[in-house]
Design an enzyme around this catalytic site. Structure first.
Site, PDB file in Angstrom:
ATOM      1  N   HIS A   1      61.827-111.268   9.534  1.00 50.64           N
ATOM      2  CA  HIS A   1      60.766-111.116   8.550  1.00 50.64           C
ATOM      3  C   HIS A   1      61.333-110.585   7.235  1.00 50.64           C
ATOM      4  O   HIS A   1      62.499-110.186   7.164  1.00 50.64           O
ATOM      5  CB  HIS A   1      59.679-110.155   9.053  1.00 50.64           C
ATOM      6  CG  HIS A   1      58.770-110.765  10.080  1.00 50.64           C
ATOM      7  ND1 HIS A   1      59.107-110.801  11.420  1.00 50.64           N
ATOM      8  CD2 HIS A   1      57.555-111.363   9.971  1.00 50.64           C
ATOM      9  CE1 HIS A   1      58.133-111.401  12.091  1.00 50.64           C
ATOM     10  NE2 HIS A   1      57.184-111.753  11.231  1.00 50.64           N
TER      11      HIS A   1
ATOM     12  N   LYS B   1      58.616-105.549   5.686  1.00 50.34           N
ATOM     13  CA  LYS B   1      57.891-105.353   6.953  1.00 50.34           C
ATOM     14  C   LYS B   1      58.348-104.062   7.610  1.00 50.34           C
ATOM     15  O   LYS B   1      59.538-103.828   7.787  1.00 50.34           O
ATOM     16  CB  LYS B   1      58.097-106.538   7.895  1.00 50.34           C
ATOM     17  CG  LYS B   1      57.256-106.438   9.157  1.00 50.34           C
ATOM     18  CD  LYS B   1      57.232-107.748   9.913  1.00 50.34           C
ATOM     19  CE  LYS B   1      56.393-107.654  11.178  1.00 50.34           C
ATOM     20  NZ  LYS B   1      54.976-107.348  10.882  1.00 50.34           N
TER      21      LYS B   1
END
Length: 269
Positions: free
Chosen positions: A154, A158
């Site tokens: 990600h 995140k």
């Protein structure tokens, strides 16, 4: 249908504004931000970068429950409790995409679902939910001999790791094999270790750049391996899925639902 968003200034909040704007049967009527946020009073369309819209960001303490049929919450665990409590107190259904929830918060969510309709999913992509079905089938066929690893990547911002989707994949596999993920999960490896325990489920996490979301379930046996992968190229995929879930939830009875219910996908038992 009138839809409200908690945390409109967040990364997913802005995506949800765009997803609602393009939806023909759902209308954005409330977009909240923290009471002390500099975004209070800002035009939501300008916030999302899609041009001016006839709605301004509202302080979360000033939500008018008569203006919404369903709320969507993709905020952070720190805001989850108060957001959920507001929905319960005003009998408003809610679609929840917040990840990284504690066991206590998950218990609160289940209790809330006895009073209001709730959709809760780690991922609102249709493809990811099909993937959850596929990994259960793979676990049934290969899980007793293959080594199982879950790889996810990600963007740099995140905060929770592994991702909620990676955990959902791990739980789907563990449940199929009769294992407890909390007992068999391995989160990263370093230095010299004994040979890998075949009963474990490993997780590898990457955080970097603007990666939207990539997940792979790897079943590695001697002589062959199976990889089941999902890659998201736009957060709008998740936003559209969440809006679809909100539309589906409107008018449902109090219960805890998942995206498998929303899209009519019966996961393999």
């Amino acid at each position: 249908m009138k839809v409200g968003i908690f945390g409109a200034n967040g990364r997913m909040g802005r995506v949800l504004i765009e997803a609602l704007q393009e939806h023909e049967q759902a209308q954005l009527t409330v977009a909240t931000v923290r009471d002390d946020s500099p975004w209070v009073g800002m035009n939501v369309g300008e916030l999302a970068g899609i041009g001016s819209l006839p709605i301004k960001c509202t302080a979360v303490s000033e939500i008018n429950p008569t203006q919404v049929d369903v709320m969507i919450d993709f905020t952070l665990p720190a805001a989850f409790d108060s957001n959920l409590a507001w929905c319960v107190s005003h009998n408003i259904p809610v679609v929840i995409g917040t990840t990284g929830l504690s066991d206590e918060q998950l218990s609160s969510l289940k209790n809330a679902a006895t009073q209001i309709p709730v959709v809760f999913a780690a991922n609102y992509s249709v493809g990811v939910n099909v993937m959850l079905s596929l990994v259960k089938q793979a676990a049934r066929a290969l899980g007793e001999t293959a080594d199982i690893e879950i790889l996810e990547a990600h963007h740099r911002y995140k905060q929770d790791a592994p991702s909620g989707t990676a955990v959902a994949i791990g739980n789907a596999i563990a449940d199929e094999l009769g294992r407890n993920l909390k007992e068999c999960a391995v989160y990263g490896r370093e230095g010299k270790e004994p040979p890998r325990d075949q009963k474990t489920i490993g997780f590898a996490t990457v955080r970097g750049g603007d990666i939207v979301g990539e997940h792979t379930a790897l079943f590695a046996d001697i002589g062959e391996r199976l990889e089941i992968t999902h890659k998201a190229s736009s957060r709008l995929t998740f936003g559209r899925g969440a809006v679809h879930a909100a539309k589906w939830l409107h008018g449902k009875k109090a219960a805890l639902y998942g995206m498998d219910n929303v899209i009519g996908l019966k996961l393999q038992d």
